[in-house]
Design an enzyme around this catalytic site. Sequence first.
Site, short mmCIF file in Angstrom:
data_model
loop_
_atom_site.label_atom_id
_atom_site.label_comp_id
_atom_site.label_asym_id
_atom_site.label_seq_id
_atom_site.Cartn_x
_atom_site.Cartn_y
_atom_site.Cartn_z
N GLN B 127 0.84 -1.19 0.00
CA GLN B 127 0.00 0.00 0.00
C GLN B 127 0.88 1.24 0.00
OE1 GLN B 127 -1.57 0.75 3.79
NE2 GLN B 127 -3.04 2.30 3.16
N GLY B 128 0.60 2.18 -0.91
CA GLY B 128 1.35 3.42 -0.95
C GLY B 128 0.41 4.59 -0.72
N SER B 162 4.89 -1.41 4.03
CA SER B 162 5.25 -2.78 4.38
C SER B 162 5.06 -3.68 3.16
CB SER B 162 4.37 -3.29 5.52
OG SER B 162 4.57 -2.51 6.67
N GLU B 245 -9.55 -1.73 6.67
CA GLU B 245 -8.40 -1.94 7.53
C GLU B 245 -8.88 -2.18 8.96
OE1 GLU B 245 -5.65 1.34 7.60
OE2 GLU B 245 -4.00 0.04 8.21
N GLU B 364 -3.74 9.72 17.73
CA GLU B 364 -4.34 11.05 17.68
C GLU B 364 -5.43 11.11 16.62
OE1 GLU B 364 -1.07 10.37 17.73
OE2 GLU B 364 -0.57 11.10 19.73
#
Lengths: 311, 381
Positions: B127-128, B162, B245, B364
């Site tokens: 994933q970019g 990753s 996700e 956050e």
Amino acid sequence: MDFAFTDEQVELKRQARAWLSERYPLERDWDGVQDYRWAELAELGWLGVSVAEEDGGVGLGFVEEVILLEELGYALYPGPYLATVGFALAALGPADRAAVAAGRVKWSAEVNGLTPWLGSVDKVVDMDGSAQDARGEELPTVDPSRPVGRLERTNGTPLPGGRDIPRARTAMAAEAVGIAQRVLELGIEHATTRKQFGKPIGVYQAVSHQLANTYADVELARSLVYWAAWCVAENDEQAPVAAAAAKAFAAEAAVAACERSIQVHGGTGFTWEHPLHRFYKRALWLEGLGSRPSELRGEVADAVLGVTVQV
Amino acid sequence: MDLRDTPEEAAFRAELRTWLDTNLPEKRRGGRGGAERFGEAFGREWSRLLYEGGYAGLTWPKEYGGAGAPYSFQAIFYEEMARAQAPAHVGVIGLGMAGPTIMAHGTEEQKQAHLAKILSAEEIWCQGFSEPDAGSDLAAARTRAERRGDVYVVNGQKVWSSFAHIADFCIIVTQSDPDAPRYQNLTYLIVDMHAPGVEVRPLRQITGEAEFNEIFFNDVEVPVSNRLGDEGQGWQVAMTTLLHERGTLGFALTAALEASVDKLIGVARERVNGDQGTRERIATEWIELQALRYTNYRALGTLQRTGIPGPEGSAIKLRWSEQNQRLTKLGRELLGPEGILDDGWWHHQQLRSRGNTIEAGTSEVLRNIVAERVLGLPKSR
């Protein structure tokens, strides 16, 4: 596996929310005499939720009682439902259970030498699991709506059921979740409407993140309470450890939720006039009655580590 | 409400347990995670075995190579994989992010081309999204995609990716129209990692290992047919990816945590650190683990009824990451003077856990998401 409420349970929760919010609104005479509406609770079937139908009850179980207890906490209901249904009911035989379901007899139980609502119940389950008449000196507590007393014991009448501590702890934890949920909502409302520096204060992350932390606490506490409720209802072997975990976590979560909500409300949250302190005091009462969180974690440690670890 | 398995679930669990006993060699159990996840040959082989056993893509539709099973089977799968201390399928990005996004926004051609190969690990995905100047602020992505005929010419840099060094494809968010308003200027592309102009450089982490990478794109030509969703709709497509996700991922996170809590309890039993304070801290971690576990079950209940994960799930990653940091530190502490040694486990886990509150949404940002989307507080920006 299905860890969600049935349609009937969701409906019960909705009804309880509606009934309680009408009769126990935030705008009430908090310092006046509180009407327990006991006969109405009997009529609604709430006193006999887990009492068998042949004894005049509804024939449901502890999960439904936990649903009600959460809502009673949310509304800050004043009466001894927790003591009667949460603490005493499991010890009682069929005739006594029928009298509870009909709203004729209110009960409490001795908890570490203290009897909640001693002055306003009829009977008490004592430390030995016997029935006593409710007599004794009443003492004020951190929560003025929940006095406790020191029971004057006589020769008690043995009861068939015994004391069900996991059930009592889970009941307290359920009230705590209701309280935490309510003060979270009050905090959200305030942070959305109160403006400073030209913006609602909820845009400031120093404020909003406090509420997000409460949200996470409430949801995790709720999960533990429903797990414990299911274990108690099903006589699962994990009931004692689940209930200890639920009470420790939920009571602390409720106290922390109240403290954060008071902070988010600013000076208003510190006034007698605002109802927040009533929730806070009840949360402190729940945290302190019976075993405290650190003692409960000690019990959990005994269960997961074994009691033989050297000191 | 019933926490017991249904007969179908119990049968699936038993069958999976037997399958794992038969197919997973002892020496492959109990890995510590980290970079060893990327041992490519075994990763692909093990993933292919999972696929052939019917355990990859359990909830995916049968027409795309999945099993069409209920979400509860996915939860059981994670639980049993954790119990067997089995390594995960190497295609976590494909399974958890790229695949669901292709299913939601892809053309039939894209679905046929990729979905089954993601499951069988013939294709590994990365994933970019993040860039040096666009981390939590994804909409600030600057990697440029210029349309030239049938291709987009991509230039730019992605980071914290990753699997990129072994990946075959990458999902990226690009800036396709610098003049368009924010949230309407992005385009979502599938890039062939073997295409000319793609360069991957590993990034070494505080653990000493390189789990993630930088990816550089120099005039990389990406066919227009590799676009997911419409041009300018990249933000909306990316939201699907991020939603997934956080779907049943909670079960995978909790399963990993359970292994650590079990290890912690093992250390405590051996090490006579029996003072009340330490016992209480261990109990705190055990309780928090149960709270996460049953929150997963509640979120699953909502998912099964509505097809959308319940809001309570949004608290899981937040609390999981903080708990993992706490308990790995406690693990080291329980080792006493030896806690300073690199023991191969706690040392690595404790350092690695510092990434947990940053990766897949910083704490956050997650608190902002809870505040704004779950609690309905006014937006901070």
